[in-house]
Structure formats: structure tokens, C-alpha cells
Design a protein around this motif. Structure first.
Motif, PDB file in Angstrom:
ATOM      1  N   ILE A 136       2.334  34.147 -10.288  1.00  0.00           N
ATOM      2  CA  ILE A 136       1.559  35.047  -9.130  1.00  0.00           C
ATOM      3  C   ILE A 136       1.506  34.064  -7.844  1.00  0.00           C
ATOM      4  CG2 ILE A 136       1.416  37.067  -9.614  1.00  0.00           C
ATOM      5  CD1 ILE A 136      -2.019  36.307  -8.966  1.00  0.00           C
ATOM      6  N   TYR A 137       1.825  32.859  -8.226  1.00  0.00           N
ATOM      7  CA  TYR A 137       0.976  31.217  -7.759  1.00  0.00           C
ATOM      8  C   TYR A 137       2.258  31.436  -6.801  1.00  0.00           C
ATOM      9  CZ  TYR A 137      -3.236  30.706 -10.145  1.00  0.00           C
ATOM     10  OH  TYR A 137      -4.262  31.276 -10.436  1.00  0.00           O
ATOM     11  N   THR A 138       2.431  30.845  -5.504  1.00  0.00           N
ATOM     12  CA  THR A 138       3.114  30.216  -4.382  1.00  0.00           C
ATOM     13  C   THR A 138       3.117  28.912  -4.673  1.00  0.00           C
ATOM     14  OG1 THR A 138       3.509  31.966  -3.016  1.00  0.00           O
ATOM     15  CG2 THR A 138       4.063  29.484  -2.555  1.00  0.00           C
ATOM     16  N   VAL A 139       4.178  28.170  -5.327  1.00  0.00           N
ATOM     17  CA  VAL A 139       3.943  26.538  -6.196  1.00  0.00           C
ATOM     18  C   VAL A 139       4.452  26.105  -4.700  1.00  0.00           C
ATOM     19  CG1 VAL A 139       3.501  27.692  -8.133  1.00  0.00           C
ATOM     20  CG2 VAL A 139       6.677  27.550  -7.617  1.00  0.00           C
TER      21      VAL A 139
ATOM     22  N   LYS B  90      -0.474  33.687  -4.653  1.00  0.00           N
ATOM     23  CA  LYS B  90      -0.112  34.993  -3.644  1.00  0.00           C
ATOM     24  C   LYS B  90      -0.305  34.515  -2.548  1.00  0.00           C
ATOM     25  CE  LYS B  90      -0.922  38.783  -6.754  1.00  0.00           C
ATOM     26  NZ  LYS B  90      -1.604  40.383  -6.447  1.00  0.00           N
ATOM     27  N   ALA B  91       0.314  32.506  -2.029  1.00  0.00           N
ATOM     28  CA  ALA B  91       0.103  32.292  -1.141  1.00  0.00           C
ATOM     29  C   ALA B  91       1.705  32.284  -0.433  1.00  0.00           C
ATOM     30  CB  ALA B  91      -0.522  30.599  -1.253  1.00  0.00           C
TER      31      ALA B  91
ATOM     32  N   TYR C  92      -2.675  25.788  -0.554  1.00  0.00           N
ATOM     33  CA  TYR C  92      -2.368  25.957  -1.727  1.00  0.00           C
ATOM     34  C   TYR C  92      -4.121  24.455  -2.379  1.00  0.00           C
ATOM     35  CZ  TYR C  92       2.307  25.512  -1.004  1.00  0.00           C
ATOM     36  OH  TYR C  92       3.482  26.689  -0.883  1.00  0.00           O
ATOM     37  N   ASN C  93      -4.125  25.523  -3.274  1.00  0.00           N
ATOM     38  CA  ASN C  93      -5.479  25.263  -4.231  1.00  0.00           C
ATOM     39  C   ASN C  93      -5.709  24.609  -5.564  1.00  0.00           C
ATOM     40  OD1 ASN C  93      -5.506  28.622  -3.697  1.00  0.00           O
ATOM     41  ND2 ASN C  93      -8.108  27.862  -3.077  1.00  0.00           N
ATOM     42  N   TYR C  94      -4.795  24.494  -5.763  1.00  0.00           N
ATOM     43  CA  TYR C  94      -4.613  23.476  -6.606  1.00  0.00           C
ATOM     44  C   TYR C  94      -3.177  22.417  -7.226  1.00  0.00           C
ATOM     45  CZ  TYR C  94      -7.125  27.882  -8.606  1.00  0.00           C
ATOM     46  OH  TYR C  94      -7.679  29.114  -8.958  1.00  0.00           O
ATOM     47  N   TRP C  95      -4.096  21.337  -7.123  1.00  0.00           N
ATOM     48  CA  TRP C  95      -2.743  20.216  -6.779  1.00  0.00           C
ATOM     49  C   TRP C  95      -2.801  19.583  -8.733  1.00  0.00           C
ATOM     50  CZ3 TRP C  95      -0.089  18.871  -2.334  1.00  0.00           C
ATOM     51  CH2 TRP C  95      -1.019  19.591  -2.101  1.00  0.00           C
ATOM     52  N   GLY C  96      -1.695  18.861  -8.371  1.00  0.00           N
ATOM     53  CA  GLY C  96      -1.531  17.913  -9.977  1.00  0.00           C
ATOM     54  C   GLY C  96      -2.037  16.725  -9.772  1.00  0.00           C
ATOM     55  N   GLN C  97      -1.800  15.834 -10.536  1.00  0.00           N
ATOM     56  CA  GLN C  97      -2.309  14.056  -9.844  1.00  0.00           C
ATOM     57  C   GLN C  97      -1.623  13.135  -8.954  1.00  0.00           C
ATOM     58  OE1 GLN C  97      -4.909  14.039 -10.844  1.00  0.00           O
ATOM     59  NE2 GLN C  97      -6.349  12.799 -12.427  1.00  0.00           N
TER      60      GLN C  97
END
Length: 121
Positions: free
Chosen positions: A31-34, A101-102, A108-113
Motif C-alpha cells: 500500500i506504499y507508493t515508493v 497510499k501517496a 513521502y514519509n519514510y526514507w532510506g539512508q
């Protein structure tokens, strides 16, 4: 909540290829747009490619269209970026990002390093 870990970065000659992976922890990856973003030294972070959660529609920056391919495997909770015909101007730190669901061009709420890609001429 989602945690993102990129891998696959490195040094490559111009014209070469690399594949980045972004492993997501947590549930409901589907359910995440990536998306993939990148940031070159002295420049702002920019959108590279995104894939929607709803129908897996893909979107690309003009600078990478035809050379990069974004894909996702919801069963493996993994996002990919296949990069071909790499150019020195593709040199940057590449980040994956996720938003529940973006819209692909939304928040974007979450980010990698991040993972470094260096393309030598």
C-alpha cells in the motif's frame, strides 16, 4: 511504519549498468507508493522515478527516461532501480522513499539512508 535499506551502489564506468535494491521492513508494503530520489554534491535532492501503490504506474524524470527502470516486488517487500547507460551526471547519493497510499509526486514519509553511485568518465 516502514524502514528502508538501500543496497547495490558503487563505482561504475560511463555506459555501464547497476541495479539498486531497497528492502522494506514492516507490513503492508503493497500500500506504499515508493520512489527513488538522488542528491548530487551541491545540489538539491531530485525525483528520479516512482511507482504507485494502486496500479504500479511508473513515472520518471526526463533525465533518466529510457535508461532507468523502476520496479517493485510486493512479495519480497523490495523496490528496484535498474540503471543502464549510466552517465557521469548520474553520480549522486540515491535514496528510496515510501509514502502510504501517496501520489507519486506527493509526500513521502519514510526514507532510506542512501547509497552512493559514482560514474566515472
Amino acid at each position: 511504519q516502514v524502514q528502508l535499506v538501500e543496497s547495490g551502489g558503487g563505482l561504475v564506468q560511463a555506459g555501464g549498468s547497476l541495479r539498486l535494491s531497497c528492502a522494506a521492513s514492516g507490513s503492508a508494503f503493497r500500500i506504499y507508493t515508493v520512489a527513488w530520489f538522488r542528491q548530487a554534491p551541491g545540489k538539491e535532492r531530485e525525483f528520479v522515478a516512482g511507482i504507485s501503490w494502486s496500479d504500479s504506474s511508473t513515472y520518471y524524470a526526463d533525465s533518466v527516461k529510457g535508461r532507468f527502470t523502476i520496479s517493485r516486488d510486493n512479495a519480497k517487500n523490495t523496490l528496484y532501480l535498474q540503471m543502464n547507460s549510466l552517465k557521469p551526471e548520474d553520480t549522486a547519493v540515491y535514496f528510496c522513499a515510501a509514502g502510504p497510499k501517496a501520489s507519486v509526486f506527493g509526500l513521502y514519509n519514510y526514507w532510506g539512508q542512501g547509497t552512493q553511485i559514482t560514474v566515472s568518465s
